[in-house]
Design a protein around this motif. Structure first.
Motif, PDB file in Angstrom:
ATOM      1  N   ARG A 152      -1.753   7.929  -2.574  1.00 53.70           N
ATOM      2  CA  ARG A 152      -2.046   8.456  -1.239  1.00 53.70           C
ATOM      3  C   ARG A 152      -3.095   7.595  -0.506  1.00 53.70           C
ATOM      4  O   ARG A 152      -4.114   8.088  -0.021  1.00 53.70           O
ATOM      5  N   GLN A 190      -3.903   8.432   3.335  1.00 51.15           N
ATOM      6  CA  GLN A 190      -4.843   9.515   3.611  1.00 51.15           C
ATOM      7  C   GLN A 190      -6.286   9.059   3.401  1.00 51.15           C
ATOM      8  O   GLN A 190      -7.178   9.446   4.161  1.00 51.15           O
ATOM      9  N   GLU A 204      -9.085   8.993   6.463  1.00 52.69           N
ATOM     10  CA  GLU A 204     -10.352   9.728   6.361  1.00 52.69           C
ATOM     11  C   GLU A 204     -11.542   8.802   6.598  1.00 52.69           C
ATOM     12  O   GLU A 204     -12.501   9.171   7.278  1.00 52.69           O
TER      13      GLU A 204
END
Length: 465
Positions: A415, A418, A422
Motif C-alpha cells: 500500500r 496510501q 499521507e
C-alpha cells in the motif's frame, strides 16, 4: 432409598494455552510451559443442565437450531449495531454483530470501563444493561457525570456478582445489549471456588455464551490483563468469545490504542486511537498530527516513517540514541519496537554498511507510547540510529518507508500509494521509498519528491550526502 448425588469431576487446565488433562502434569504437552496446570471442578450433568436452562430462559427470543443445507443458508448478514464510535466500529469490523460475545481486555486503570460506559451512554436507542461487579452504583454515577452525554432512560445499571441473579434481572428487563464489568468478578453457584478462578471464569463465560447465541443479544465482557500482558483466566476464554479486543497504552501518555487480537466478523489488523482527557476518551481521527513532534529541527537521532496499521496510514516519529557503552556489555533497548528485529537491523548496519556499533549502547523509542509492528519501519530505525551515531540531524521534510533484508536490500512494502498520500497531506517534501515499489507506479500525480532506493547505502547517501 437414598438418592446418590453425582460428584463433580476434577480436571486440570493449562492457564497458558487451555489444554485439558485428567491429572496434574508438570509440563504442558501443548505449549511446553511448566507449572501452568490448575485444578478445577467440572460440574455434573444436573448442574450443567440447570446452567443451560438458566442462560436460555434469560433470552427473550430463543433461536431454534435445525439442520440446514449449505445452499439454503442466506448470504445476508445481520445488520450490525452502530456503536456511535468510529474507532470502535472499525476495530469490531463495522459494528457489533447481534448475538456475538466480545472480550475487551486491558491493564487496570487503562480506561476499559470509561470506554464502555461512554460508548453505551451515546446509544439512547438501545436498552442496555451494564452489570458492574467492581464498582458501586454511586461510583458509576460519578464517572458518568464527567462524560458529556444526553439523558438516557434506556441505560440500566446493575451491581451484582452472582450469575444466577444477573440472568434473573436480564429475564425481567429484556435488554438489547449486556455489559459485564468484569468477568473475573462474576461467580456462579454451580462451581465451588472463589471468583476469578479458572473454573469460575470458564463456567460464567460459557453460560453467557449460551445466552448470547440463544437470544441474539450481544454480550461484552471486560477482562483484566496479567503482568505478562495476557488476558487473566484460562486461554480457553479467548477460544469461547467471537472477538477479542485489547485496550493498551502507557499510563504516562495520553494516547490509548484499541487493537483487535481475534475477530470472527472482521479483520484483526484494525487499530483505533483515543486520547485520554478529563471528560473521557476522545477519538483521534488523524493520529499523524499527534504522533509527530511539532519542531525537531537540529536534533539528531530522529527519523519519520510512514507506517500502516490496519487500513490506516500514519506518520510516526522514531527516536534513537547511540552512546559509548559504560559497561562491558553494550545495551540494546527498544520501546514500542521489536527488540529482536532491532538487533538484526544493527547487524545489517554493521556488516553491510560498515558502521561499528559493537561497543555502543543503542536505545530506540517510538514517540507517543505507540507500539508499531509494521516492517516498513526498518528504514527509519536504521536512519535514526545512524543520525544519532554521527550526531547529524535529518533535514526537515524528509520521511521514509521500507523493509530491510539481511543482505542490506530495501524490500518493497504494501500500500505504497496510501503512505505517499499521507506524507504529502502532512506537508513533507521528500520521501525515500523502495525502488521495486515504483514499477508500474505513476508518481506524477504526487507533488512530493520520491527517492527510490535499492540498498540501505543508497538511502543513507540520500539522507546524509
Amino acid at each position: 432409598m437414598y438418592s446418590i448425588m453425582a460428584k463433580d469431576k476434577i480436571a486440570y487446565v493449562c492457564s497458558n494455552c487451555g489444554q485439558e488433562s485428567p491429572k496434574w502434569i508438570g509440563k504442558c504437552p501443548s505449549c511446553g510451559q511448566w507449572n501452568t496446570f490448575k485444578e478445577f471442578r467440572v460440574a455434573n450433568d444436573t448442574k450443567e443442565k440447570a446452567a443451560t436452562t438458566a442462560a436460555a430462559s434469560a433470552g427473550h427470543a430463543l433461536r431454534k437450531n435445525k439442520v440446514l443445507k449449505l445452499h439454503d443458508i442466506s448470504n445476508q448478514d445481520d445488520p450490525r449495531i452502530d456503536m456511535h464510535d468510529e474507532e470502535l466500529n472499525r476495530v469490531l469490523g463495522g459494528g457489533l454483530v447481534p448475538g456475538s460475545i466480545v472480550l475487551l481486555g486491558g491493564e487496570p486503570g487503562i480506561g476499559k470501563s470509561t470506554l464502555s460506559l461512554q460508548t453505551m451512554l451515546r446509544m439512547p436507542e438501545k436498552k442496555i444493561l451494564y452489570v458492574s461487579g467492581e464498582e458501586s452504583a454511586h461510583q458509576l454515577k460519578m464517572r458518568a457525570n464527567r462524560i458529556p452525554h444526553e439523558e438516557n432512560d434506556h441505560f440500566l445499571i446493575l451491581c451484582e456478582n452472582s450469575l444466577e441473579h444477573i440472568f434473573n434481572h436480564i429475564k425481567d428487563e429484556q435488554p438489547e445489549l449486556v455489559i459485564i464489568d468484569s468477568i473475573q468478578t462474576i461467580m456462579t453457584e454451580d462451581v465451588e471456588s472463589s471468583a476469578g478462578s479458572i473454573a469460575q471464569v470458564r463456567e460464567c463465560a460459557s453460560s453467557l455464551l449460551r445466552f448470547a447465541k440463544t437470544s441474539g443479544v450481544p454480550v461484552i465482557l471486560i477482562g483484566h490483563i496479567t503482568k505478562e500482558g495476557t488476558l487473566a483466566g484460562p486461554k480457553i476464554l479467548e477460544h469461547i468469545v467471537d472477538t477479542v479486543i485489547q485496550f493498551e497504552g502507557d499510563q504516562h501518555y495520553m494516547y490509548r490504542i484499541l487493537r483487535s487480537m481475534k475477530n470472527r466478523f472482521g479483520s484483526t489488523a484494525e487499530l483505533g486511537i483515543y486520547e485520554m482527557q478529563q471528560n473521557g476518551l476522545r477519538q483521534v481521527s488523524n493520529p499523524s498530527e499527534l504522533l509527530l513532534t511539532q519542531d525537531h529541527e537540529g536534533l539528531s537521532g530522529i527519523a519519520i516513517s510512514s507506517a500502516i496499521e490496519g487500513v490506516r496510514p500514519f506518520l510516526v516519529e522514531t527516536q534513537a540514541l547511540v552512546s559509548t557503552a559504560a559497561y562491558g556489555t553494550p545495551q540494546r533497548s527498544a520501546t514500542g519496537f521489536d527488540q529482536r528485529r532491532l538487533n538484526m537491523l544493527l547487524a545489517v548496519l554493521e556488516k553491510r554498511v560498515g558502521f561499528k556499533l559493537m561497543q555502543k549502547d543503542v536505545f530506540i523509542n517510538i514517540a507517543g507510547g505507540l507500539r508499531v509492528t509494521d516492517l516498513a519501519m526498518d528504514l527509519s530505525i536504521i536512519a535514526a540510529v545512524l543520525s544519532s551515531n554521527v550526531d547529524t540531524p535529518i533535514e526537515n521534510g524528509w520521511c521514509m518507508c521500507g523493509e530491510v533484508g539481511l543482505s542490506g536490500e530495501v524490500r518493497p512494502v504494501n500500500r505504497i500509494e496510501q503512505r505517499i498520500a499521507e506524507a504529502e497531506k502532512l506537508g513533507f517534501s521528500d520521501m525515500i521509498v523502495p525502488k521495486y515499489n515504483m514499477q508500474g507506479f505513476d508518481s506524477k500525480k504526487y507533488h512530493i519528491r520520491l527517492h527510490p532506493v535499492r540498498k540501505v547505502e543508497e538511502a543513507l547517501r540520500a539522507l546524509f550526502g
